[in-house]
Design an enzyme around this catalytic site. Structure first.
Site, PDB file in Angstrom:
ATOM      1  N   GLU A  52       8.644   8.512 -16.541  1.00  0.00           N
ATOM      2  CA  GLU A  52       7.260   8.974 -16.694  1.00  0.00           C
ATOM      3  C   GLU A  52       6.679   8.520 -18.025  1.00  0.00           C
ATOM      4  O   GLU A  52       5.524   8.098 -18.106  1.00  0.00           O
ATOM      5  CB  GLU A  52       7.205  10.503 -16.606  1.00  0.00           C
ATOM      6  CG  GLU A  52       7.460  11.034 -15.214  1.00  0.00           C
ATOM      7  CD  GLU A  52       7.487  12.556 -15.203  1.00  0.00           C
ATOM      8  OE1 GLU A  52       6.476  13.174 -15.537  1.00  0.00           O
ATOM      9  OE2 GLU A  52       8.544  13.122 -14.867  1.00  0.00           O
ATOM     10  N   HIS A  61       0.833  -1.216   0.000  1.00  0.00           N
ATOM     11  CA  HIS A  61       0.000   0.000   0.000  1.00  0.00           C
ATOM     12  C   HIS A  61       0.864   1.261   0.000  1.00  0.00           C
ATOM     13  O   HIS A  61       0.434   2.304   0.468  1.00  0.00           O
ATOM     14  CB  HIS A  61      -0.944   0.033   1.215  1.00  0.00           C
ATOM     15  CG  HIS A  61      -1.654  -1.261   1.469  1.00  0.00           C
ATOM     16  ND1 HIS A  61      -2.877  -1.570   0.911  1.00  0.00           N
ATOM     17  CD2 HIS A  61      -1.285  -2.356   2.186  1.00  0.00           C
ATOM     18  CE1 HIS A  61      -3.230  -2.785   1.298  1.00  0.00           C
ATOM     19  NE2 HIS A  61      -2.282  -3.289   2.070  1.00  0.00           N
ATOM     20  N   SER A  87      13.802  21.544 -16.628  1.00  0.00           N
ATOM     21  CA  SER A  87      12.540  22.261 -16.817  1.00  0.00           C
ATOM     22  C   SER A  87      12.840  23.544 -17.564  1.00  0.00           C
ATOM     23  O   SER A  87      13.885  24.168 -17.350  1.00  0.00           O
ATOM     24  CB  SER A  87      11.920  22.565 -15.460  1.00  0.00           C
ATOM     25  OG  SER A  87      11.079  23.685 -15.545  1.00  0.00           O
ATOM     26  N   LYS A 120      15.240  22.054 -11.554  1.00  0.00           N
ATOM     27  CA  LYS A 120      14.578  20.776 -11.766  1.00  0.00           C
ATOM     28  C   LYS A 120      15.437  19.764 -12.516  1.00  0.00           C
ATOM     29  O   LYS A 120      16.166  20.086 -13.435  1.00  0.00           O
ATOM     30  CB  LYS A 120      13.286  20.972 -12.576  1.00  0.00           C
ATOM     31  CG  LYS A 120      12.157  21.655 -11.834  1.00  0.00           C
ATOM     32  CD  LYS A 120      11.618  20.852 -10.650  1.00  0.00           C
ATOM     33  CE  LYS A 120      10.845  19.620 -11.085  1.00  0.00           C
ATOM     34  NZ  LYS A 120       9.620  19.955 -11.801  1.00  0.00           N
TER      35      LYS A 120
END
Ligand code: ARG
Length: 475
Positions: free
Chosen positions: A301, A167, A288, A294
Site C-alpha cells: 500500500e 479491465h 491491525s 487482520k
C-alpha cells in the site's frame, strides 16, 4: 555578540554594515537539509584545491595544509564530531569556515575562483550520481527477486498459471512467471533510464564561478576528470543554473514509483481473501490495532501511496525551475529537499518490496482454479475455428453465442461445445484445465514455448544492466 560581529561570520559580510536579520536566516538557511552533501562538498573542494595548486594560485604548502584541513573535516563528519556555528548558512559555508579555522590564511584561499553557485552544483551532481547508482542497484535487486519468483513458478510446460486480466476482468490464462516478468521488464527500463540520466548529468560545473568563469588560470577539465565527470561544462551560465539532472532524477523516480505502485496494487489485491493468490510472510506484513484477525499488506500500500509524493516532488521542482532567468537564483536551493526525499523514499520502497516478494508464497491452486474458468477458453475456441478457415469475426460471434448460452443455461462451455455441431470433441478439449495457457505460442506470449525464450531474453537484459551498473560503481 553585536550585530556587527555576528555579520563577520557570514562569507559575504564585506559589503554589509549590519548582520542578517533573524528572520532572514531562519527563512534562507539550507543547512538542516543540505548537510547530507558534506561528503560531496569535500570531494569538490579537494579537486578545487588541487586545481588551485596546479594554477599556482596556492603554493604546495598552502594546498597541503588545506588538504589536511579537509581530511580533518571529513573525519569530524564521519565520527559525528563536526560542530556547526550559528552563522553556517549551508553545508558549503560550514565546511569552508572550518577549513579556514584549521588552515588559516591558506584556508581563506580555498574559495579562490569559485562561487557557491558552482560549488553547490558540483556537490549536488556528485551526490545525485552516487545515489542514483544506489537506486539503480536496488531496482536490479528487485528485478532479481521477481525473476527468482518467476523461476520458482516455472517457464516451461506445466508451470504455474493464473488468470491474466484486462479491465481487471478475467481475460486469458497466463503463466505466473510471465506476469512477474512483465514487472521486471518495466523495472529494467527504469534502470536503463537512470543509467542514461547519470551519464547526461555527469558534467562538472566546477570553474563556472558565480556565472561567468574566472580571470584566474584554472582548468575546469582537470578538476572534472579528477572527480570522475565525463567532461567539464562548456557554458558557465548553463553550468550554474542547469538542474536538468535533478528533474531527470525526479522523473525517473516518479515513473519508477508509478511502476512500484502498480506492482503494489496487485499485491494488495492478491493478498485479499477474495483473490487469495499470495500470502505475505509475517515479517513483511502488519496487523491491525483493533481487528485481531487482520494481516495487512502495508508495504504494498505504501509503495502505491509514495508514488503520489514522487510525482509531487517532480511537479514541484519543474514549477520552481520554469520561471527562472539565467543564471543562478536562490530559488534553486529548492531543488534539494524533493531530490533527497524522493531518493530516500524510493530506496526504502525498493528494499521493502524486494523483501516482501521474496518471502511471500503463492497459492498455486487458487490461481490455477481461477484461470481454469471455462469462459477464459473462449478465444481459444475462436482461434480453433480460424484454423478451420472461418473468418475471425464470424468465429468470434459463434463463440459469443455459445458463451451466452452457457451463462443463461448454466451448462458448462465445455459440455455445450462438445454437443455442438460447430465445435465438437476436439474444440471441447481446449476447455480442459491447464490447456489454455499452453495455447499462447507466439513470441513474447504468455505460454510455455515463448516463456523459455523470454527467460533467455531477460537473462541477457539483466546481464547488460548489471554490467552498466558495475561501470558506474567504479567511478
Ligand atoms: N544553499 C544555497 C543553494 O543550495 C547556496 C547557494 C547560495 N548562493 C548564492 N549566490 N546566494 O543553492
Amino acid at each position: 555578540m553585536t550585530e556587527q560581529e555576528s555579520s563577520r561570520g557570514q562569507l559575504w559580510h564585506g559589503r554589509f554594515s549590519s548582520g542578517p536579520a533573524e528572520e532572514l536566516m531562519a527563512f534562507t538557511v539550507s543547512l538542516p537539509f543540505d548537510k547530507v552533501l558534506w561528503h560531496d562538498d569535500i570531494t569538490g573542494s579537494r579537486a578545487h584545491v588541487n586545481g588551485l595548486e596546479r594554477a599556482k594560485l596556492l603554493s604546495s604548502e598552502e594546498a597541503e595544509s588545506v588538504r589536511v584541513a579537509l581530511s580533518q573535516v571529513h573525519d569530524e563528519f564521519s565520527s559525528g564530531q563536526f560542530n556547526f556555528a550559528p552563522s553556517d548558512e549551508d553545508i558549503h559555508t560550514a565546511i569552508e569556515r572550518r577549513v579556514t579555522e584549521l588552515a588559516g590564511n591558506a584556508g581563506a584561499k580555498l574559495h579562490t575562483a569559485r562561487s557557491r553557485n558552482d560549488q553547490v552544483a558540483t556537490a549536488l551532481r556528485l551526490w545525485t550520481r552516487r545515489e542514483l547508482t544506489l537506486v539503480a542497484g536496488r531496482v536490479l535487486d528487485l528485478v532479481d527477486v521477481l525473476v527468482a519468483s518467476a523461476d520458482a513458478a516455472g517457464w516451461g510446460k506445466g508451470s504455474v498459471y493464473m488468470p491474466g486480466y484486462t479491465h481487471l476482468q478475467r481475460a486469458q490464462p497466463v503463466q505466473l512467471s510471465h506476469h512477474l516478468a512483465a514487472h521486471a521488464w518495466s523495472l529494467l527500463r527504469d534502470a536503463d533510464r537512470i543509467f542514461s540520466a547519470i551519464d547526461r548529468g555527469n558534467i562538472s560545473p566546477l570553474g563556472a564561478g558565480a556565472l561567468a568563469g574566472s580571470s584566474l588560470p584554472i582548468d575546469p577539465s582537470l578538476t572534472a576528470k579528477e572527480m570522475g565527470f565525463r567532461s567539464a561544462f562548456a557554458n558557465s551560465l548553463d553550468a550554474v543554473s542547469d538542474r536538468d539532472f535533478v528533474a531527470e532524477a525526479l522523473f525517473n523516480i516518479a515513473l519508477l514509483g508509478v511502476h512500484l505502485s502498480r506492482l503494489g496494487e496487485e499485491w494488495v489485491l492478491w493478498t485479499t481473501e477474495e483473490f487469495g493468490f499470495a500470502k505475505l510472510d509475517d515479517t513483511y506484513s502488519t496487523g491491525s490495532s483493533m481487528l485481531p484477525q487482520k494481516k495487512n499488506a502495508d508495504i504494498a500500500e505504501l509503495a502505491r501511496g509514495k508514488s503520489g509524493r514522487f510525482i509531487g516532488n517532480l511537479t514541484g521542482l519543474l514549477t520552481t525551475l520554469k520561471g527562472l532567468p539565467l543564471a543562478y537564483n536562490r530559488d534553486l536551493q529548492e531543488d534539494k529537499e524533493p531530490l533527497f526525499d524522493s531518493v530516500n523514499q524510493v530506496k526504502l520502497a525498493l528494499s521493502a518490496l524486494s523483501g516482501m516478494i521474496s518471502t511471500a508464497t503463492f497459492n498455486k491452486e487458487r490461481m490455477q482454479l481461477a484461470a481454469d474458468d471455462q469462459l477464459m477458453a473462449a478465444t481459444d475456441l475462436a482461434e480453433w475455428m480460424v484454423r478451420k478457415g472461418i473468418p475471425f469475426r464470424q468465429a468470434h460471434a459463434h463463440v459469443g453465442e455459445l458463451v451466452q448460452k452457457s451463462i443463461q443455461s448454466g451448462t458448462s462451455l465445455h459440455d455445450l461445445a462438445l454437443a455442438s455441431d460447430l465445435f465438437g470433441k476436439f474444440a471441447a478439449e481446449l476447455i480442459a484445465p491447464g490447456v489454455g495457457v499452453s495455447m499462447r505460442t507466439s513470441p513474447g506470449g504468455a505460454g510455455p514455448v515463448p516463456g523459455e525464450m523470454q527467460r533467455q531474453q531477460l537473462e541477457l537484459a539483466i546481464e547488460v544492466a548489471r554490467g552498466e551498473w558495475e561501470d558506474l560503481l567504479a567511478i
